[in-house]
Design a protein around this motif. Structure first.
Motif, mmCIF file in Angstrom:
data_model
loop_
_atom_site.group_PDB
_atom_site.id
_atom_site.type_symbol
_atom_site.label_atom_id
_atom_site.label_comp_id
_atom_site.label_asym_id
_atom_site.label_seq_id
_atom_site.Cartn_x
_atom_site.Cartn_y
_atom_site.Cartn_z
ATOM 1 N N HIS A 7 0.823 -1.204 0.000
ATOM 2 C CA HIS A 7 0.000 0.000 0.000
ATOM 3 C C HIS A 7 0.861 1.260 0.000
ATOM 4 C CE1 HIS A 7 -3.142 2.874 1.370
ATOM 5 N NE2 HIS A 7 -3.886 2.112 0.587
ATOM 6 N N TYR A 10 2.031 1.606 -3.502
ATOM 7 C CA TYR A 10 0.923 2.114 -4.308
ATOM 8 C C TYR A 10 0.802 3.631 -4.171
ATOM 9 C CZ TYR A 10 -3.939 3.549 -5.035
ATOM 10 O OH TYR A 10 -5.065 4.235 -5.412
ATOM 11 N N LYS A 11 0.819 4.130 -2.958
ATOM 12 C CA LYS A 11 0.664 5.576 -2.739
ATOM 13 C C LYS A 11 1.818 6.361 -3.355
ATOM 14 C CE LYS A 11 -0.161 5.772 1.734
ATOM 15 N NZ LYS A 11 -0.613 6.301 3.051
ATOM 16 N N ALA A 46 0.690 -3.822 -5.549
ATOM 17 C CA ALA A 46 0.595 -2.366 -5.690
ATOM 18 C C ALA A 46 0.089 -1.996 -7.081
ATOM 19 C CB ALA A 46 1.961 -1.729 -5.436
ATOM 20 N N MET A 49 -3.605 -2.544 -7.432
ATOM 21 C CA MET A 49 -4.377 -1.433 -6.874
ATOM 22 C C MET A 49 -4.446 -0.260 -7.854
ATOM 23 S SD MET A 49 -3.505 -1.105 -2.805
ATOM 24 C CE MET A 49 -4.709 0.226 -2.653
ATOM 25 N N LEU A 50 -3.338 0.012 -8.522
ATOM 26 C CA LEU A 50 -3.333 1.079 -9.537
ATOM 27 C C LEU A 50 -4.339 0.763 -10.637
ATOM 28 C CD1 LEU A 50 0.498 1.762 -9.987
ATOM 29 C CD2 LEU A 50 -1.156 3.248 -8.853
#
Length: 240
Positions: A7, A10-11, A46, A49-50
């Motif tokens: 996460h 990802y951010k 990650a 998630m994108l």
């Protein structure tokens, strides 16, 4: 609780995409694995998630393409996985505060039962919270929790995260039904929200179920118009 590695990656990738550090393609999995000193599986989570949030699209044999975007002065969140203020915090660079304006245990009246998915006479926790985003009162959450389906609530608990409290008490939340509508603003909306010239509010209704299939929560999240968009990203997984 420590943030999961995937996460945080990802951010960071979202930040780089928004700042135009990456404009057409993501670096390869190998490069990202090396840079973030992690496993390939973590990088893939990650990237997944994108993809799920509409930033990228993975193409077999080519890599991860960055989808074109446009800038809007709105807070955006995924309606499919909306979990209140935590979702908005996770998807946007925004400071948030919560003001609890009402908390009480009530018996649902016959009149109230006409507009809620609960029966008259049931014991409910009524929670009213104003969500303050960047120092503006932007969301009014009106929540009702079935007292016989949730752990005991208190003023202190609802001032923090109700869902974190549920998880700590081993409560399993498995599904939700949602609908979005626009309604005229009530006097309560006008008093609690910074509506400006608006005379209506956006409403996200949320019916939440536990692992026994029991409905335990009904929430109306009432939004100031013009400041939010609800997104739902769809990918074509078939061959063209």
């Amino acid at each position: 609780m420590a943030e999961a590695k995937f996460h945080s990656i990802y951010k960071e990738l979202v930040k780089r995409i928004k700042e135009k550090e990456y404009t057409t393609m993501l670096p390869t999995e190998s490069r990202l694995t090396e840079e973030f000193k992690t496993s390939r599986n973590t990088v893939r989570r990650a990237i997944s998630m994108l993809n799920d949030n509409g930033f990228t699209y993975s193409i077999k044999g080519r890599g991860v393409v960055i989808l074109e975007s446009f800038e809007e002065d709105r807070w955006s969140f995924d309606a499919k996985k909306f979990d209140g203020i935590e979702t908005i915090k996770g998807d946007n660079a925004v400071s948030t505060r919560t003001l609890v304006t009402d908390f009480q245990k009530v018996i649902l009246t016959e009149e109230e039962s006409q507009r809620m998915p609960f029966s008259a006479g049931e014991f409910l926790y009524k929670v009213e919270r104003v969500r303050i985003l960047n120092d503006k009162k932007m969301i009014l959450d009106l929540s009702y929790f079935k007292a016989d389906q949730v752990p005991a609530l208190s003023q202190e608990i609802v001032e923090e995260s109700v869902y974190d409290y549920f998880k700590k008490n081993q409560m399993k939340i498995v599904a939700a039904k949602r609908r979005f509508l626009v309604v005229g603003a009530t006097q309560n909306d006008a008093e609690k929200l910074e509506l400006g010239t608006y005379n209506c509010v956006g409403v996200l209704e949320n019916l939440v179920f536990n692992d026994l299939g029991r409905l335990f929560e009904y929430t109306e999240s009432r939004f100031v118009p013009g400041s939010f968009d609800l997104s739902y990203f769809v990918q074509n997984d078939g061959d063209q």
